[in-house]
Design an enzyme around this catalytic site. Sequence first.
Site, PDB file in Angstrom:
ATOM      1  N   ASP A  76      -8.186  -2.938   6.945  1.00  0.00           N
ATOM      2  CA  ASP A  76      -8.126  -4.071   7.868  1.00  0.00           C
ATOM      3  C   ASP A  76      -8.997  -3.884   9.098  1.00  0.00           C
ATOM      4  O   ASP A  76      -9.363  -4.868   9.763  1.00  0.00           O
ATOM      5  CB  ASP A  76      -6.679  -4.323   8.297  1.00  0.00           C
ATOM      6  CG  ASP A  76      -5.864  -4.974   7.183  1.00  0.00           C
ATOM      7  OD1 ASP A  76      -6.468  -5.596   6.304  1.00  0.00           O
ATOM      8  OD2 ASP A  76      -4.630  -4.850   7.192  1.00  0.00           O
TER       9      ASP A  76
ATOM     10  N   TYR B 256       0.085 -10.315   7.270  1.00  0.00           N
ATOM     11  CA  TYR B 256       0.800  -9.348   8.108  1.00  0.00           C
ATOM     12  C   TYR B 256       0.417  -9.490   9.574  1.00  0.00           C
ATOM     13  O   TYR B 256      -0.724  -9.843   9.910  1.00  0.00           O
ATOM     14  CB  TYR B 256       0.494  -7.914   7.660  1.00  0.00           C
ATOM     15  CG  TYR B 256       1.554  -7.303   6.765  1.00  0.00           C
ATOM     16  CD1 TYR B 256       2.767  -6.873   7.285  1.00  0.00           C
ATOM     17  CD2 TYR B 256       1.332  -7.144   5.402  1.00  0.00           C
ATOM     18  CE1 TYR B 256       3.735  -6.300   6.474  1.00  0.00           C
ATOM     19  CE2 TYR B 256       2.296  -6.578   4.571  1.00  0.00           C
ATOM     20  CZ  TYR B 256       3.498  -6.159   5.124  1.00  0.00           C
ATOM     21  OH  TYR B 256       4.462  -5.595   4.317  1.00  0.00           O
TER      22      TYR B 256
END
Length: 694
Positions: A313, A397
């Site tokens: 990420d 998320y």
Amino acid sequence: MTIADLHSTDESTNADGGVHPLGNLTAAEYETIRSIVSASDEFAETVRFAYVGLDEPHKREVLAWQAGDAPLPDRRARVLLLDMATGRSTDNIVSLTAGTFETRQILDGSRGQLPILDAEFEEIWSIVADDPRWVDALATRGLTVDQVMCVPLSAGSYDFPEEKGLRILRVLAFRQDYPEDHPWAHPVDGLSAYVDAANRRITRLIDDRVMPIPSTSGNFDDPALQGAPLETLKPIVITQPEGASFDVDGDMVTWANWRFQVGFDVREGLVLRQLSFDDHGETRPVIYRASIDEMLVPYGDPSPVRFWQNYFDTGEYLFGRYTNSLELGCDCVGEIRYFDVTVADELGAPRTISNGICMHEEDFGTLWKHSDLFTGSNEVRRSRRLVISFFTTVGNYDYGFYWYLYLDGTIECEAKLTGVLFTSSFAGDAEDGTAYPFASEVAPGLGAPYHQHLFSARLDMMVDGVANAVDEVDAVRLPVSETNPHGNAFTKRVTRIRGEAESGRTADASVARSWFVSSTEKTNAMGRPTGYVLYPQDAPTLMADSSSSIARRAEFATKHLFVTKYDPAERYAAGDFVHQNPGGDGLSRFIADDAPVDGEDIVVWHTFGPTHFPRPEDWPVMPVDYAKFTLKPYGFFDRNPALNVPAPVVAHCSMSPGAGVHGEHAGHGHAGAHDHAHIDHGGHDHAGHDGTAH
């Protein structure tokens, strides 16, 4: 104003008003960079800015400038450029001092691609919708292209010949029943498209099998799903009647005995620089630079449409660009100081995220206490911590990263994980009754694959100077012997890490393993090295097999600790270009020369994070999960450094009718309608946008 625009003191500027060499790029500087790039002969309308960030000077240049022994280092930026039409990628250093390109490197993609652009994500729906194979696959499932949301994801590296040299995204689909419907509840499983983003085509369609689309609701924001509000919770008031205890001057912060610089990078997010502690008038450095340099989310479902799910990420998505503006919601409470952050958008223009970083103080219970049997002394002190944090949302998320500074010199970093699970269609139990072994059923027919969240903290240590070393410390049981006749003795084993190649270490709670980072030049009153201990939160490292693609690409995640000799070019644990990188970069490459790390200028790399077997309670939105590590002074001070914390004022302790003041439960008084009190009435935000709470 942004962090970088707030330089106003000698600490943030030089005598001529120049920006501090570690100060964030300003909006004006982003405009200058954009002008320099767009004036280049090689610039085209289809070129996008994949990354723009400060090219930090070498540590020795900054320290020499601060000591008055060297001039202000030149101001430079690193600029990654992608031509959307051709896929041409370049890595550039732009001098803001000279107004020119200093270096330009063309990337061939063999060692990874530039980070994925939002512009590429936005094109995915139309690319797949134009392919008859995708349309037919959806039709087989009773769907049209208008009924599904496409989720483009990083591709990993799997040696598929048709992908060589191309920028690839892999696509999964989720049904959305109406605009307010959260599609994560309805995965269209068994189907995946591999997309060549630059050439706008599907290179491979995986149509493994038709699976039932779950019908459960994922609408956590729907009052009907939430149920009746919990009405028994009373407001909690957090107030500091005399204001906050910290001072902010530009991006420099002073709190209690701590001093540091708040920074931000679009790849790493929040960065803390030059943390030091004032020890009776002596400024003692602890950490030169601290950040989360990488975040890996590897999934454990080997199905034909999911085996490639491994997301970096930080390196692939640049999670700093998705930083939340904390204007709304109760992300922080109390006497809040917000910092705006400025980044470059994909056209190179400055974009400000208001209130991107939050700083506030928190009461933290008892700091120290003793009721003495012999003298009658009865003393207690309250602990508090300074919290510097930001939140970022990467797809499904949400991640909060919190750095805590304590009065006793302790430093902690905590990741908070929440948001929505990445879902699958639950395959169901096998004929023999055994459950599907790679996912949890979190709602009827809805699966959530097992996965991990592995964060890499890059800690550029500077404990009492740049000459540091690391010892591994284990608790050791001792057998009965002449020196231990009753078998009660135990001791510790201390192992010095001499070189980079031997620095890959794993945590072991069974022996209370920790790592002692010490000065090799300074000693305390007992004549022993001053230092800080890194206490890990024991958890598994990367669960994937060592021969797997993801293990090659994320060697940093196979250990909890690495130690390297400082090199300003070694910034990221998985390497500079993570997207589609085949592996062997980052820490794999950094430790290959086995440089000495005993008594050197060193960087400590710590991997931490949870292994997640999702629960039904994690659906439809996940309660916060936590992962953290702690750095505690060990021999850094000659005695408890918090002895001088004043005793609590009784009037500030919590008083309820018919009750007295109780040590650990003593809190701040109910200040009533104080201007800067934060009153939490079940989630409504009363924080002002001027840096204080109302």
